[in-house]
Design a protein around this motif. Structure first.
Motif, PDB file in Angstrom:
ATOM      1  N   ASP A 447     -53.974 -70.873 -45.161  1.00 48.78           N
ATOM      2  CA  ASP A 447     -54.583 -69.962 -46.126  1.00 48.78           C
ATOM      3  C   ASP A 447     -53.806 -70.012 -47.435  1.00 48.78           C
ATOM      4  N   HIS A 448     -54.561 -70.222 -48.496  1.00 53.40           N
ATOM      5  CA  HIS A 448     -53.977 -70.391 -49.827  1.00 53.40           C
ATOM      6  C   HIS A 448     -54.752 -69.530 -50.825  1.00 53.40           C
ATOM      7  N   TYR A 449     -54.008 -68.938 -51.752  1.00 52.08           N
ATOM      8  CA  TYR A 449     -54.592 -67.969 -52.680  1.00 52.08           C
ATOM      9  C   TYR A 449     -54.031 -68.182 -54.069  1.00 52.08           C
ATOM     10  N   ARG A 450     -54.841 -67.809 -55.031  1.00 54.98           N
ATOM     11  CA  ARG A 450     -54.398 -67.723 -56.411  1.00 54.98           C
ATOM     12  C   ARG A 450     -54.792 -66.354 -56.943  1.00 54.98           C
ATOM     13  N   ALA A 485     -58.546 -62.669 -57.904  1.00 54.05           N
ATOM     14  CA  ALA A 485     -57.990 -63.504 -56.838  1.00 54.05           C
ATOM     15  C   ALA A 485     -59.056 -64.413 -56.255  1.00 54.05           C
ATOM     16  N   THR A 486     -58.613 -65.575 -55.783  1.00 53.24           N
ATOM     17  CA  THR A 486     -59.483 -66.507 -55.075  1.00 53.24           C
ATOM     18  C   THR A 486     -58.771 -66.963 -53.807  1.00 53.24           C
ATOM     19  N   SER A 487     -59.575 -67.261 -52.775  1.00 52.93           N
ATOM     20  CA  SER A 487     -58.991 -67.692 -51.504  1.00 52.93           C
ATOM     21  C   SER A 487     -59.522 -69.051 -51.102  1.00 52.93           C
ATOM     22  N   ASN A 598     -64.272 -66.957 -47.379  1.00 54.73           N
ATOM     23  CA  ASN A 598     -63.512 -67.071 -48.614  1.00 54.73           C
ATOM     24  C   ASN A 598     -64.182 -66.278 -49.733  1.00 54.73           C
ATOM     25  N   GLY A 606     -63.742 -60.625 -55.855  1.00 54.26           N
ATOM     26  CA  GLY A 606     -62.349 -61.027 -55.945  1.00 54.26           C
ATOM     27  C   GLY A 606     -61.613 -60.397 -57.110  1.00 54.26           C
ATOM     28  N   LEU A 643     -53.389 -60.869 -49.416  1.00 53.17           N
ATOM     29  CA  LEU A 643     -53.481 -62.311 -49.616  1.00 53.17           C
ATOM     30  C   LEU A 643     -52.946 -63.034 -48.388  1.00 53.17           C
TER      31      LEU A 643
END
Length: 889
Positions: A447-450, A485-487, A598, A606, A643
């Motif tokens: 899992d990666h987020y910005r 945020a985005t996932s 997502n 988001g 997150l």
């Protein structure tokens, strides 16, 4: 090697060049600071302007440079021994540290959650706790501001603030070099030098190295854990062409590269015992912790926990006196990288490992304009801006022992998991190989987020002296926060993707296809095969295999109890349910996809937007030797994202992947008395937080959720007294009486069978329990510290001091997700130091010890990862000691 060369070069400069230049430097009288000389007024900047500690109408604790040196305080973790209302706890890695004041605080375990306690170093906000963990620089003082500070400090100070003020460059040559050696192979050299470059330009250069062996021993890898391996360098330039203008530019770089942190299992449940059981009885035969030897500090990790943190930043501060007011501008940019690898099952089996990393870039700008003059009216206005870019992610992947572990829990290699795979293969499910499909090494979740965050505040404060003794103060701030945020979550654990309560391909299989052991158990528990008829195909019309054979929802169809050879189970439950082994997204039970959703998406933007007006009002009266004040203030912290893959889209209760803002109110009254040789300060308060952002770890993930309302009543007292010229005494005590006024959505836990009973229809516990009226965990009723320092002069510049400290915390349940019998601990530590001083040559030789009495306690506890019924904790640091040689100029 380069680090030591740098240090050696600095030391040579300090010991040789500086004394020669210092001989011609004129003497100066230093400004009063926080020292053991309690006759001096201690100057603080808790209200963004200089006031004495006794005059500032808020509850604030101060530690000066001398106290920090004599107590051997090297970082914010050790600072808490001087300030009872401050608690700093380090968890599973070097970057996961939590600050609390008056029992309130959060921000660890999840990059989407910011701390409720703000840390400021020379006016620069450190947005994450990891950015404040490097060793303390050459400080002037440390101020701990208790209670919400949102009106003036602006961001994430709903519980309080830690304000660190470092020593400025000087226009005379001064320096200091020291080295500490001690237990566990400690080597800690430090140095600082300051002096003029020209009549208007001065500099300060400081550096430190801190290396030490770990006090845990990983008996599998033969490595020490909880070591120290960090270094930092800091440069500071001051341009001061006149008394009305100054420009200060600071740059720092620090590296932490450590094997940390050790956790011990305090209770081994059935799942952990299966890991340690011999293979001859169906176990894995792998090492597990001996729960009777928690403080032997022996670990059985199959891989070591490695941490790498790199922090760097630059800031500039302008102070410009305009005659009617002073303009201050603080501009800063910081860059922080954290990387961690961790054996998350904390056993000798290779079941699961975590790799995580984040990269945080933060830009901040603050402007303040503060009135100058001696009239009855003073004011301050300002603004604060913060922009942050966050990239964060983690991979949790199964190891080579994951399949064997699951087999041990489900009847062995030919048990339930292989039975599921065999039925799936027989019913036409593609790419299923009995005995090897699920829990394959290298599968799991990524899992990666910005997240981009922009926040600002506009604030102001005015103070008016109605009489020479009575002063009223009012402050107001508008705060605004925007997060986007985005996932990108990818699930490769095929077992967690299954809907075990509706394996549709089973519908075509006849009941007779079941292994005799499973069919016999179903019949023993009262299952009626005729309740499920094969609808079509070659077996149409025959009794069929239930599509929820391996799901909890079969329970109501099994009214009887299971007994040998059927797996033991109570009536109404399914002994073949495998839902509990779906470690990722397994709790959706047919109500949604067994996998990540997502965002942004069609229903989730988001984006979190929030704003709030906070305010404060105070009235202070000067009775002469005693100052009294009353105040009412509010605070705010913006909403937060979860997150991590533990987050979910919002459910019917509005609980999902984000938490709403925190809103704080506090009523406070205090007395500050100053007398010959000492002072006594006391504050009583009632503080409430609506929407406190709790982040409970339940054994599989973090539950980010808002408590309805949490409040605490209590008092804080700080005192210092020098009854004799050679004796200095200090004392501080904090009393806290907290409760959940409303918290109906606390995370359910396995040990609370009253509020979290298993639902026979699903085999699962409810998501929430009601903790309303209960005392929150992790908040001790009593915390206290005290010190006594004896000093003596032999004459001719020689003397000594002997300092003793006592640090006490009453027993308290550390976390609500662990049973009280395993998580209730207090502490009672003694620290001491003894030094010989030569004031003529400015030399000092100090012998010190931390936790001299070797008190043993746990810092925090938690449900052991993916091992239901087991619990683990983080033992405290044992006794450490050392010798410090210090030379000043």
């Amino acid at each position: 090697m380069k680090k030591y060369e740098l240090l050696a070069a600095s030391a040579i400069a300090l010991f040789t060049a500086v004394p020669a230049m210092a001989q011609t430097a004129p003497a100066t009288t230093p400004a009063p600071t926080a020292t053991d000389d309690y006759s001096n007024d201690v100057v603080v900047t808790a209200t963004k302007r200089e006031q004495t500690l006794q005059d500032v109408p808020i509850s604030v604790a101060v530690a000066g440079a001398e106290t920090v040196e004599r107590a051997h305080i090297v970082d914010l973790i050790s600072l808490q021994s001087l300030v009872p209302s401050l608690k700093v706890t380090q968890f599973q890695s070097a970057g996961q540290t939590n600050f609390t004041i008056r029992g309130f605080g959060n921000g660890n375990g999840n990059d989407g959650i910011e701390s409720s306690v703000g840390v400021f170093i020379d006016g620069v906000y450190r947005s994450r706790s990891a950015a404040a963990l490097d060793d303390l620089p050459e400080i002037e003082r440390i101020e701990v501001l208790r209670g919400p500070q949102s009106t003036l400090f602006g961001k994430n100070v709903s519980a309080g603030a830690i304000n660190i003020i470092t020593k400025r460059p000087e226009f005379e040559w001064h320096g200091k070099a020291e080295v500490s050696v001690g237990s566990y192979g400690l080597i800690n050299p430090r140095g600082t030098i300051t002096g003029p470059i020209s009549d208007t330009l001065a500099f300060r250069l400081s550096g430190s190295i801190n290396e030490r062996d770990g006090y845990f021993n990983n008996i599998l890898t033969k490595r020490d854990v909880n070591e120290r391996n960090r270094w930092s360098i800091r440069g500071d330039i001051l341009f001061q062409p006149s008394s009305d203008f100054s420009l200060r530019i600071l740059a720092d770089y620090n590296v932490i590269k450590e094997v940390c942190c050790g956790a011990e299992t305090v209770f081994n449940g059935p799942a952990t015992l299966a890991i340690g059981a011999p293979t001859s009885v169906g176990g894995l035969g792998k090492p597990i912790n001996d729960t009777t030897q928690t403080f032997a500090r022996n670990l059985v990790y199959n891989t070591d926990p490695n941490n790498r943190l790199v922090g760097k930043g630059v800031s500039g501060q302008i102070d410009w006196s305009l005659g009617f007011a002073k303009l201050t501008s603080i501009t800063a940019y910081r860059d922080q990288v954290n990387q961690t690898t961790l054996d998350v099952d904390f056993t000798g089996a290779d079941i699961s490992n975590l790799t995580s990393a984040n990269h945080i870039k933060t830009f901040t700008q603050e402007f303040r304009l503060a009135s100058e003059g001696t009239g009855p009216f003073s004011w301050l206005i300002g603004g604060f801006y913060d922009h942050e870019n966050l990239d964060t992610g983690r991979d949790i992947l199964y190891g080579v022992d994951a399949r064997a572990y699951v087999n041990a829990l489900t009847g062995g290699p030919a048990g339930l998991l292989s039975g599921l795979e065999s039925l799936q293969a027989a019913s036409g499910v593609p790419n299923v190989i009995p005995g090897s499909t699920y829990f394959a090494a290298g599968t799991g979740i990524s899992d990666h987020y910005r997240m981009k965050q922009t926040s600002y505040s506009i604030f102001g404060q005015a103070e008016y002296k109605i009489t020479d003794r009575l002063t009223i103060t009012g402050g107001l701030a508008y705060m605004n926060d925007h997060k986007a945020a985005t996932s990108n979550v990818v699930l490769t654990d095929r077992f967690s993707m299954l809907n075990l309560d509706n394996q549709a391909t089973f519908a075509g299989l006849p009941f007779a296809a079941l292994p005799a052991s499973i069919a016999g158990c179903l019949l023993q528990k009262g299952y009626n095969p005729a309740s499920r008829i094969v609808p079509a195909g070659p077996y149409a019309g025959l009794p069929g295999v239930p599509v929820n054979l391996f799901g909890g929802s079969l329970g109501p169809s099994l009214p009887g109890a299971g007994s040998a050879p059927c797996p033991a189970s109570v009536g109404g439950t399914n002994p073949f349910a495998l839902n509990a082994l779906q470690f990722f997204y397994g709790n959706l039970l047919g109500t949604g996809p067994h996998g990540p959703t997502n965002f942004p998406n069609a229903t989730e933007s988001g984006i979190l937007d929030g704003n709030r007006v906070t305010y404060a009002g105070r009235a202070a009266y000067d009775f002469g030797a005693v100052n009294a004040y009353v105040s009412y203030s509010t605070g705010w912290k913006a909403g937060a994202f979860n997150l991590s893959s533990d987050s979910r889209p919002p459910d019917a209760n509005g609980v999902g992947r984000s938490a709403a803002p925190e809103n704080v109110t506090v009523y406070e009254a205090g007395l500050k008395a100053k007398f010959h040789g000492g002072f006594f300060n006391i504050a009583v308060f009632k503080q409430s937080i609506k929407g406190f952002q709790t982040n409970a770890f339940t054994g599989l993930g973090f539950n980010l959720i808002n408590a309805g309302k949490e409040s605490v009543r209590g008092f804080e007292a700080d005192a210092a007294y020098r009854p004799l010229r050679w004796l200095s005494l200090t004392g501080a005590v904090t009393y806290l009486d907290p409760k959940y006024d409303s918290f109906t959505t606390a995370a359910c836990v396995d040990y609370d069978n009253v509020r979290c009973p298993i639902n026979p229809a699903t085999g699962l516990r409810p998501n929430f329990r009601d903790l309303t009226g209960q005392r929150p965990a992790g908040i001790p009723k009593w915390s206290a510290s005290g010190s006594a320092t004896i000093s003596h002069s032999f004459g001719n510049g020689w003397g000594f001091y002997l300092r003793g400290e006592y640090d006490y915390t009453s027993n308290t349940q550390l976390t609500e997700t662990t049973p009280p019998q395993y998580s209730t601990w207090g502490q009672s530590q003694v620290n001491a130091s003894f030094a010989i001083q030569d004031t003529n040559d400015q030399l000092e030789l100090m012998i010190w010890a931390r936790n001299l009495n070797n008190d043993k306690f746990l810092l925090a506890t938690f449900p052991t990862v993916a091992q239901t019924g087991s619990y683990s904790g983080y033992p405290n640091e044992p006794r450490t000691w050392g010798v410090t040689m210090r030379k000043s100029f």
